[in-house]
Design a protein around this motif. Structure first.
Motif, PDB file in Angstrom:
ATOM      1  N   UNK A 172     -21.896  -9.081 -24.698  1.00 34.70           N
ATOM      2  CA  UNK A 172     -21.969  -8.937 -26.150  1.00 34.70           C
ATOM      3  C   UNK A 172     -22.435  -7.542 -26.538  1.00 34.70           C
ATOM      4  N   UNK A 173     -22.080  -7.160 -27.752  1.00 34.27           N
ATOM      5  CA  UNK A 173     -22.542  -5.916 -28.377  1.00 34.27           C
ATOM      6  C   UNK A 173     -22.924  -6.289 -29.806  1.00 34.27           C
ATOM      7  N   UNK A 174     -24.125  -5.935 -30.226  1.00 37.27           N
ATOM      8  CA  UNK A 174     -24.606  -6.335 -31.545  1.00 37.27           C
ATOM      9  C   UNK A 174     -24.107  -5.441 -32.668  1.00 37.27           C
ATOM     10  N   UNK A 175     -23.614  -4.262 -32.352  1.00 38.03           N
ATOM     11  CA  UNK A 175     -23.110  -3.372 -33.390  1.00 38.03           C
ATOM     12  C   UNK A 175     -22.519  -2.114 -32.795  1.00 38.03           C
ATOM     13  N   UNK A 176     -21.839  -1.344 -33.641  1.00 35.81           N
ATOM     14  CA  UNK A 176     -21.233  -0.089 -33.229  1.00 35.81           C
ATOM     15  C   UNK A 176     -22.321   0.868 -32.758  1.00 35.81           C
ATOM     16  N   UNK A 177     -22.049   1.565 -31.686  1.00 33.14           N
ATOM     17  CA  UNK A 177     -22.945   2.547 -31.086  1.00 33.14           C
ATOM     18  C   UNK A 177     -24.187   1.904 -30.471  1.00 33.14           C
ATOM     19  N   UNK A 178     -24.173   0.597 -30.272  1.00 34.44           N
ATOM     20  CA  UNK A 178     -25.265  -0.060 -29.582  1.00 34.44           C
ATOM     21  C   UNK A 178     -24.818  -0.417 -28.180  1.00 34.44           C
ATOM     22  N   UNK A 179     -25.774  -0.565 -27.307  1.00 37.43           N
ATOM     23  CA  UNK A 179     -25.495  -0.840 -25.909  1.00 37.43           C
ATOM     24  C   UNK A 179     -24.892  -2.229 -25.738  1.00 37.43           C
ATOM     25  N   UNK A 180     -23.919  -2.331 -24.847  1.00 39.61           N
ATOM     26  CA  UNK A 180     -23.320  -3.621 -24.533  1.00 39.61           C
ATOM     27  C   UNK A 180     -24.145  -4.294 -23.438  1.00 39.61           C
TER      28      UNK A 180
ATOM     29  N   UNK B 252     -24.439  -7.524 -20.668  1.00 35.63           N
ATOM     30  CA  UNK B 252     -23.666  -8.553 -19.977  1.00 35.63           C
ATOM     31  C   UNK B 252     -24.508  -9.130 -18.847  1.00 35.63           C
ATOM     32  N   UNK B 253     -24.305 -10.407 -18.593  1.00 33.35           N
ATOM     33  CA  UNK B 253     -24.984 -11.093 -17.515  1.00 33.35           C
ATOM     34  C   UNK B 253     -24.155 -12.287 -17.077  1.00 33.35           C
ATOM     35  N   UNK B 254     -24.367 -12.672 -15.835  1.00 29.09           N
ATOM     36  CA  UNK B 254     -23.603 -13.776 -15.259  1.00 29.09           C
ATOM     37  C   UNK B 254     -24.348 -15.082 -15.473  1.00 29.09           C
ATOM     38  N   UNK B 255     -23.614 -16.186 -15.327  1.00 31.70           N
ATOM     39  CA  UNK B 255     -24.208 -17.511 -15.543  1.00 31.70           C
ATOM     40  C   UNK B 255     -25.347 -17.781 -14.567  1.00 31.70           C
ATOM     41  N   UNK B 256     -25.251 -17.253 -13.358  1.00 26.38           N
ATOM     42  CA  UNK B 256     -26.282 -17.493 -12.359  1.00 26.38           C
ATOM     43  C   UNK B 256     -27.617 -16.846 -12.734  1.00 26.38           C
ATOM     44  N   UNK B 257     -27.589 -15.851 -13.614  1.00 23.80           N
ATOM     45  CA  UNK B 257     -28.801 -15.161 -14.037  1.00 23.80           C
ATOM     46  C   UNK B 257     -29.533 -15.889 -15.156  1.00 23.80           C
ATOM     47  N   UNK B 258     -28.883 -16.855 -15.783  1.00 24.47           N
ATOM     48  CA  UNK B 258     -29.455 -17.519 -16.957  1.00 24.47           C
ATOM     49  C   UNK B 258     -30.285 -18.723 -16.530  1.00 24.47           C
ATOM     50  N   UNK B 259     -31.507 -18.772 -17.024  1.00 24.86           N
ATOM     51  CA  UNK B 259     -32.380 -19.906 -16.749  1.00 24.86           C
ATOM     52  C   UNK B 259     -32.285 -20.959 -17.849  1.00 24.86           C
TER      53      UNK B 259
ATOM     54  N   UNK C  86     -27.544 -17.663 -30.718  1.00 23.79           N
ATOM     55  CA  UNK C  86     -27.549 -18.072 -29.320  1.00 23.79           C
ATOM     56  C   UNK C  86     -28.661 -17.278 -28.658  1.00 23.79           C
ATOM     57  N   UNK C  87     -29.507 -17.952 -27.940  1.00 23.29           N
ATOM     58  CA  UNK C  87     -30.585 -17.269 -27.235  1.00 23.29           C
ATOM     59  C   UNK C  87     -30.454 -17.578 -25.752  1.00 23.29           C
ATOM     60  N   UNK C  88     -30.502 -16.518 -24.956  1.00 25.67           N
ATOM     61  CA  UNK C  88     -30.402 -16.650 -23.508  1.00 25.67           C
ATOM     62  C   UNK C  88     -31.690 -16.147 -22.891  1.00 25.67           C
ATOM     63  N   UNK C  89     -32.309 -16.972 -22.062  1.00 23.51           N
ATOM     64  CA  UNK C  89     -33.486 -16.552 -21.315  1.00 23.51           C
ATOM     65  C   UNK C  89     -33.065 -16.415 -19.857  1.00 23.51           C
ATOM     66  N   UNK C  90     -33.171 -15.196 -19.350  1.00 25.66           N
ATOM     67  CA  UNK C  90     -32.751 -14.930 -17.978  1.00 25.66           C
ATOM     68  C   UNK C  90     -33.874 -15.236 -17.001  1.00 25.66           C
ATOM     69  N   UNK C  91     -33.514 -15.388 -15.751  1.00 25.98           N
ATOM     70  CA  UNK C  91     -34.489 -15.714 -14.708  1.00 25.98           C
ATOM     71  C   UNK C  91     -35.492 -14.594 -14.489  1.00 25.98           C
ATOM     72  N   UNK C  92     -35.122 -13.360 -14.845  1.00 23.09           N
ATOM     73  CA  UNK C  92     -36.048 -12.231 -14.692  1.00 23.09           C
ATOM     74  C   UNK C  92     -36.953 -12.049 -15.914  1.00 23.09           C
ATOM     75  N   UNK C  93     -36.882 -12.981 -16.864  1.00 26.01           N
ATOM     76  CA  UNK C  93     -37.758 -12.939 -18.033  1.00 26.01           C
ATOM     77  C   UNK C  93     -37.146 -12.299 -19.270  1.00 26.01           C
ATOM     78  N   UNK C  94     -36.030 -11.627 -19.132  1.00 22.90           N
ATOM     79  CA  UNK C  94     -35.382 -11.014 -20.292  1.00 22.90           C
ATOM     80  C   UNK C  94     -34.905 -12.089 -21.252  1.00 22.90           C
ATOM     81  N   UNK C  95     -34.929 -11.751 -22.536  1.00 23.66           N
ATOM     82  CA  UNK C  95     -34.404 -12.653 -23.546  1.00 23.66           C
ATOM     83  C   UNK C  95     -33.374 -11.917 -24.365  1.00 23.66           C
ATOM     84  N   UNK C  96     -32.264 -12.573 -24.607  1.00 19.17           N
ATOM     85  CA  UNK C  96     -31.174 -12.003 -25.395  1.00 19.17           C
ATOM     86  C   UNK C  96     -30.844 -12.970 -26.515  1.00 19.17           C
ATOM     87  N   UNK C  97     -30.657 -12.449 -27.717  1.00 15.43           N
ATOM     88  CA  UNK C  97     -30.285 -13.277 -28.865  1.00 15.43           C
ATOM     89  C   UNK C  97     -29.049 -12.686 -29.523  1.00 15.43           C
ATOM     90  N   UNK C  98     -28.075 -13.541 -29.792  1.00 14.04           N
ATOM     91  CA  UNK C  98     -26.844 -13.135 -30.458  1.00 14.04           C
ATOM     92  C   UNK C  98     -26.743 -13.941 -31.746  1.00 14.04           C
TER      93      UNK C  98
END
Length: 164
Positions: free
Chosen positions: A92-100, A102-109, A118-130
């Motif tokens: 995902x990319x949240x807007x123009x000129x913002x960083x894209x 990406x993560x695989x399903x195996x990384x998602x806790x 949509x909120x994704x919490x990764x196994x390494x502690x990162x959180x992503x919200x779209x």
């Protein structure tokens, strides 16, 4: 059950902001044409070459530049705001000129799915919200929710679905 045939790609068009921007760009383009006509009259008939005229002329190029950026984004949709859900993961990319991101399903806790985001919490502690609250297509949001629920079950990912 192995879930493989998915591919959901949402570019800027499903978002409400796109139509608002197109209306603003159209009004700016009309103002730009009127301003260019007036500046042409000033430069040819009156021969007024003040610095204010130069500033107005340069400022009138702004809508044209915005239109060119919009056309460029239409031809290069990867730089637009987007959400891509595939069999391998999420991008995902949240807007123009913002960083894209990406993560695989195996990384998602864990995933949290509600009507706004949509909120994704990764196994390494990162959180992503779209954010999904700006999507105009309720059917598309429901399709995303259904696909993610199926993927979570298939991949053993914790899922929380709320109706906020």
């Amino acid at each position: 059950m192995q879930h493989t045939g998915i591919s959901i790609r949402l570019f800027s068009r499903p978002y409400g902001i796109r139509s608002q921007m197109e209306r603003v760009l159209f009004v700016l383009a009309l103002l730009s044409v009127a301003l260019h006509g007036w500046l042409l009259y000033q430069l040819i008939a009156v021969r007024d070459f003040h610095s204010a005229m130069t500033f107005l002329y340069l400022f009138s190029l702004l809508p044209f530049s915005l239109i060119m950026v919009s056309v460029w984004l239409d031809h290069n949709p990867g730089y637009q705001r987007h959400l891509t859900i595939s069999a391998s993961g999420v991008r995902y990319r949240l807007g123009f000129m913002q960083r894209e991101h990406d993560f695989e399903w195996e990384e998602i806790e864990r995933m949290v799915i509600n009507s706004q985001a949509l909120e994704f919490e990764l196994k390494n502690g990162e959180q992503h919200a779209v954010a999904l609250d700006t999507l105009n297509h309720a059917q598309t949001v429901q399709r995303i929710r259904d696909e993610l629920a199926q993927i979570a079950v298939a991949k053993g990912i914790g899922i929380e679905m709320t109706q906020n």
